[in-house]
Design a protein around this motif. Structure first.
Motif, PDB file in Angstrom:
ATOM      1  N   GLU A 199       0.794  -1.223   0.000  1.00 32.72           N
ATOM      2  CA  GLU A 199       0.000   0.000   0.000  1.00 32.72           C
ATOM      3  C   GLU A 199       0.833   1.283   0.000  1.00 32.72           C
ATOM      4  OE1 GLU A 199      -3.287   0.090  -0.326  1.00 32.72           O
ATOM      5  OE2 GLU A 199      -3.227  -2.093  -0.504  1.00 32.72           O
ATOM      6  N   ASP A 200       2.115   1.203   0.325  1.00 35.46           N
ATOM      7  CA  ASP A 200       2.933   2.412   0.420  1.00 35.46           C
ATOM      8  C   ASP A 200       3.405   2.935  -0.939  1.00 35.46           C
ATOM      9  OD1 ASP A 200       2.673   2.388   3.149  1.00 35.46           O
ATOM     10  OD2 ASP A 200       4.522   1.261   3.487  1.00 35.46           O
ATOM     11  N   VAL A 201       3.230   2.141  -1.985  1.00 31.62           N
ATOM     12  CA  VAL A 201       3.659   2.538  -3.325  1.00 31.62           C
ATOM     13  C   VAL A 201       2.527   3.257  -4.050  1.00 31.62           C
ATOM     14  CG1 VAL A 201       4.178   1.599  -5.617  1.00 31.62           C
ATOM     15  CG2 VAL A 201       5.456   0.804  -3.647  1.00 31.62           C
ATOM     16  N   GLU A 202       2.860   4.355  -4.750  1.00 32.79           N
ATOM     17  CA  GLU A 202       1.875   5.098  -5.543  1.00 32.79           C
ATOM     18  C   GLU A 202       1.789   4.510  -6.951  1.00 32.79           C
ATOM     19  OE1 GLU A 202       2.121   9.582  -3.636  1.00 32.79           O
ATOM     20  OE2 GLU A 202       3.406   9.099  -5.353  1.00 32.79           O
ATOM     21  N   LEU A 203       0.556   4.267  -7.419  1.00 33.61           N
ATOM     22  CA  LEU A 203       0.327   3.732  -8.758  1.00 33.61           C
ATOM     23  C   LEU A 203      -0.633   4.637  -9.518  1.00 33.61           C
ATOM     24  CD1 LEU A 203      -0.311  -0.064  -7.992  1.00 33.61           C
ATOM     25  CD2 LEU A 203       1.835   0.955  -8.782  1.00 33.61           C
ATOM     26  N   TYR A 204      -0.347   4.878 -10.792  1.00 31.84           N
ATOM     27  CA  TYR A 204      -1.344   5.492 -11.657  1.00 31.84           C
ATOM     28  C   TYR A 204      -1.241   4.884 -13.045  1.00 31.84           C
ATOM     29  CZ  TYR A 204       2.338   8.969 -12.986  1.00 31.84           C
ATOM     30  OH  TYR A 204       3.485   9.615 -13.393  1.00 31.84           O
ATOM     31  N   VAL A 205      -2.304   5.057 -13.847  1.00 32.08           N
ATOM     32  CA  VAL A 205      -2.395   4.361 -15.127  1.00 32.08           C
ATOM     33  C   VAL A 205      -2.431   5.356 -16.285  1.00 32.08           C
ATOM     34  CG1 VAL A 205      -3.497   2.290 -14.196  1.00 32.08           C
ATOM     35  CG2 VAL A 205      -4.932   4.223 -14.912  1.00 32.08           C
ATOM     36  N   ASP A 206      -1.874   4.916 -17.429  1.00 25.75           N
ATOM     37  CA  ASP A 206      -1.826   5.734 -18.638  1.00 25.75           C
ATOM     38  C   ASP A 206      -2.237   4.855 -19.815  1.00 25.75           C
ATOM     39  OD1 ASP A 206      -1.301   7.380 -20.768  1.00 25.75           O
ATOM     40  OD2 ASP A 206       0.870   7.330 -20.556  1.00 25.75           O
ATOM     41  N   GLY A 207      -3.379   5.186 -20.453  1.00 24.75           N
ATOM     42  CA  GLY A 207      -3.895   4.364 -21.535  1.00 24.75           C
ATOM     43  C   GLY A 207      -3.425   4.756 -22.920  1.00 24.75           C
ATOM     44  N   ASN A 208      -2.728   5.884 -23.069  1.00 29.90           N
ATOM     45  CA  ASN A 208      -2.287   6.343 -24.394  1.00 29.90           C
ATOM     46  C   ASN A 208      -3.400   6.237 -25.426  1.00 29.90           C
ATOM     47  OD1 ASN A 208       0.689   5.090 -23.319  1.00 29.90           O
ATOM     48  ND2 ASN A 208       0.684   7.140 -24.211  1.00 29.90           N
ATOM     49  N   ARG A 209      -4.631   6.556 -24.982  1.00 33.23           N
ATOM     50  CA  ARG A 209      -5.801   6.629 -25.854  1.00 33.23           C
ATOM     51  C   ARG A 209      -6.230   5.275 -26.400  1.00 33.23           C
ATOM     52  NH1 ARG A 209      -1.791   9.333 -27.595  1.00 33.23           N
ATOM     53  NH2 ARG A 209      -1.831   8.459 -29.700  1.00 33.23           N
ATOM     54  N   GLY A 210      -5.854   4.191 -25.719  1.00 37.18           N
ATOM     55  CA  GLY A 210      -6.076   2.848 -26.257  1.00 37.18           C
ATOM     56  C   GLY A 210      -7.456   2.259 -26.063  1.00 37.18           C
ATOM     57  N   TRP A 211      -8.198   2.690 -25.049  1.00 36.23           N
ATOM     58  CA  TRP A 211      -9.521   2.142 -24.771  1.00 36.23           C
ATOM     59  C   TRP A 211     -10.614   3.068 -25.263  1.00 36.23           C
ATOM     60  CZ3 TRP A 211      -7.927   1.174 -19.022  1.00 36.23           C
ATOM     61  CH2 TRP A 211      -7.297  -0.069 -18.903  1.00 36.23           C
ATOM     62  N   SER A 212     -11.811   2.532 -25.400  1.00 38.01           N
ATOM     63  CA  SER A 212     -12.984   3.370 -25.612  1.00 38.01           C
ATOM     64  C   SER A 212     -13.407   3.942 -24.268  1.00 38.01           C
ATOM     65  CB  SER A 212     -14.118   2.546 -26.204  1.00 38.01           C
ATOM     66  OG  SER A 212     -14.611   1.625 -25.228  1.00 38.01           O
ATOM     67  N   PRO A 213     -14.258   4.966 -24.247  1.00 39.60           N
ATOM     68  CA  PRO A 213     -14.757   5.465 -22.964  1.00 39.60           C
ATOM     69  C   PRO A 213     -15.446   4.380 -22.133  1.00 39.60           C
ATOM     70  CG  PRO A 213     -15.209   7.061 -24.674  1.00 39.60           C
ATOM     71  CD  PRO A 213     -14.680   5.841 -25.368  1.00 39.60           C
ATOM     72  N   ALA A 214     -16.220   3.516 -22.792  1.00 37.05           N
ATOM     73  CA  ALA A 214     -16.909   2.452 -22.059  1.00 37.05           C
ATOM     74  C   ALA A 214     -15.916   1.478 -21.440  1.00 37.05           C
ATOM     75  CB  ALA A 214     -17.872   1.720 -22.981  1.00 37.05           C
ATOM     76  N   GLU A 215     -14.899   1.070 -22.213  1.00 33.41           N
ATOM     77  CA  GLU A 215     -13.874   0.178 -21.673  1.00 33.41           C
ATOM     78  C   GLU A 215     -13.133   0.853 -20.518  1.00 33.41           C
ATOM     79  OE1 GLU A 215     -12.360  -2.467 -25.451  1.00 33.41           O
ATOM     80  OE2 GLU A 215     -11.832  -0.332 -25.386  1.00 33.41           O
ATOM     81  N   SER A 216     -12.843   2.135 -20.686  1.00 30.65           N
ATOM     82  CA  SER A 216     -12.143   2.878 -19.639  1.00 30.65           C
ATOM     83  C   SER A 216     -12.949   2.902 -18.353  1.00 30.65           C
ATOM     84  CB  SER A 216     -11.873   4.313 -20.101  1.00 30.65           C
ATOM     85  OG  SER A 216     -11.123   4.338 -21.299  1.00 30.65           O
ATOM     86  N   ALA A 217     -14.257   3.143 -18.477  1.00 31.50           N
ATOM     87  CA  ALA A 217     -15.122   3.194 -17.296  1.00 31.50           C
ATOM     88  C   ALA A 217     -15.165   1.844 -16.595  1.00 31.50           C
ATOM     89  CB  ALA A 217     -16.521   3.638 -17.698  1.00 31.50           C
ATOM     90  N   ARG A 218     -15.278   0.766 -17.375  1.00 30.16           N
ATOM     91  CA  ARG A 218     -15.305  -0.573 -16.767  1.00 30.16           C
ATOM     92  C   ARG A 218     -13.986  -0.872 -16.061  1.00 30.16           C
ATOM     93  NH1 ARG A 218     -17.136  -2.129 -22.109  1.00 30.16           N
ATOM     94  NH2 ARG A 218     -19.416  -2.009 -22.209  1.00 30.16           N
ATOM     95  N   ALA A 219     -12.887  -0.517 -16.731  1.00 26.60           N
ATOM     96  CA  ALA A 219     -11.577  -0.775 -16.133  1.00 26.60           C
ATOM     97  C   ALA A 219     -11.398   0.007 -14.841  1.00 26.60           C
ATOM     98  CB  ALA A 219     -10.470  -0.414 -17.128  1.00 26.60           C
ATOM     99  N   MET A 220     -11.760   1.281 -14.841  1.00 27.30           N
ATOM    100  CA  MET A 220     -11.629   2.091 -13.630  1.00 27.30           C
ATOM    101  C   MET A 220     -12.528   1.553 -12.514  1.00 27.30           C
ATOM    102  SD  MET A 220      -9.263   4.296 -14.094  1.00 27.30           S
ATOM    103  CE  MET A 220      -9.527   5.393 -12.699  1.00 27.30           C
TER     104      MET A 220
END
Length: 367
Positions: free
Chosen positions: A184-205
């Protein structure tokens, strides 16, 4: 303090570990070293990393723009006339990497002339930044192992995870494996480089809602205006505009239009002059800022930390400063060192770094 010449030198250095992400793959640093010469014998330097799959520039186009368009417009101009230089570069549409390299080499030459660091010229807030490491596509076990190596060797505890593959669960599984493997002490964030659709992005998030992400960046196409706004309204973490926010005007549209709630500043595409404008705009709008990485060399990474350390806002978060570690070699006489998760500004004038002439002779591709 007048500019007498501008050089654009192509070079290629293979990557020891290729970087793979949704919008492309990089196997070698096919960059351009830009040098600005002055009538006092000072030479300022900067690196131009072309990214054809993002901005449309290539190594050849950067050379053509620098030598054929920009050099004639800035030769004879004083180093202190940075607004004049910026306005002349702005006459040409596009070519952000070529413009930025000229701009940063001018700032480096000015710092060397005045015996001041670029960080001090810009703002002088601090002398170092925390480092974030970017993890490209791989199997979950391999990505966890790379992150553990970066943490144990360099003290890095913030990781930007490349996502955007289909099916999206390939990437959500990676992010979950990283959280479980690193704690839990490590910071994580994600970068899709525009690869998903908005719907896929919402499901993934939604699937990663319990992972504790710091940010989400460019998950879906930048030109899907309504889809991006719909997605951002659902995100409970800041949504970073990167490729969609190349200029200050882009940043204004993205933030005020509801398509993003944070900004990535990359000196490789906005130099120091326009990065200042993006910073001030973000500060005024009250949005978070991350110093981004354009798969930079050590010279490019020093430009990033020199700018990021100059301001409170840009030094607040870890900057993407470590991907030069994946290169098989570099041009600098004294390699950069990440210590205890931080990269420090070099104390010398300008950017505080020098190019090794023997290495440049080895890797340049115009001879």
């Amino acid at each position: 303090m007048k500019i007498t010449a501008v050089e654009a030198i192509p070079y290629t250095i293979p990557y020891a570990k290729p970087l793979r992400f949704a919008s492309g793959e990089v196997y070698a640093a096919e960059h351009v070293l830009v040098r600005v010469h002055t009538d006092e014998g000072v030479v300022g330097i900067a690196d131009a990393p072309p990214r054809p799959f993002t901005y449309g520039e290539t190594q050849a186009s950067v050379i053509a723009a620098v030598e054929g368009i920009f050099a004639p417009q800035v030769v004879g101009v004083r180093l202190v006339d940075r607004e004049l230089i910026a306005s002349r570069l702005a006459r040409t549409v596009g070519n952000p990497v070529a413009k930025s390299a000229v701009d940063m080499a001018v700032w480096d030459a000015l710092g060397r002339t005045l015996d001041l660091t670029v960080t001090d010229l810009l703002g002088g807030y601090t002398d170092r930044m925390r480092v974030s490491h970017m993890l490209g596509f791989d199997e979950p076990q391999a990505m966890v192992a790379e992150a553990e190596r970066m943490r144990d060797t360099y003290g890095i505890t913030t990781f930007k995870v490349k996502v955007g593959r289909t099916p999206y669960r390939r990437d959500t599984a990676v992010v979950r494996a990283l959280r479980e493997g690193l704690g839990e002490d490590v910071e994580l964030y994600v970068d899709g480089n525009r690869g998903w659709s908005p719907a896929e992005s919402a499901r993934a998030m939604h699937e990663m809602a319990d992972v504790g992400l710091l940010f989400a960046e460019e998950l879906c196409p930048a030109d899907d205006v309504l889809g991006r706004r719909w997605l951002v309204r659902q995100c409970d973490v800041p949504f970073i505009a990167d490729e969609s926010a190349v200029t200050p005007a882009d940043v204004t549209r993205e933030i005020l239009g509801g398509s993003a709630t944070a900004v990535s500043i990359k000196t490789a595409r906005t130099g120091f002059t326009y990065s200042q404008r993006v910073h001030h705009l973000a500060e005024g709008l009250g949005v978070e800022v991350v110093m981004g990485n354009q798969i930079d060399s050590q010279l490019g990474s020093m430009c990033t930390v020199a700018f990021g350390a100059a301001f409170r806002l840009t030094s607040r978060r870890a900057g993407e400063l470590s991907n030069f570690l994946d290169m098989s070699d570099d041009l600098l006489t004294e390699p950069l060192r990440i210590v205890d998760g931080h990269l420090a500004v070099r104390p010398g004038a300008g950017l505080g770094v020098e190019v090794d002439p023997d290495k440049l002779a080895r890797y340049r591709t115009d001879r």
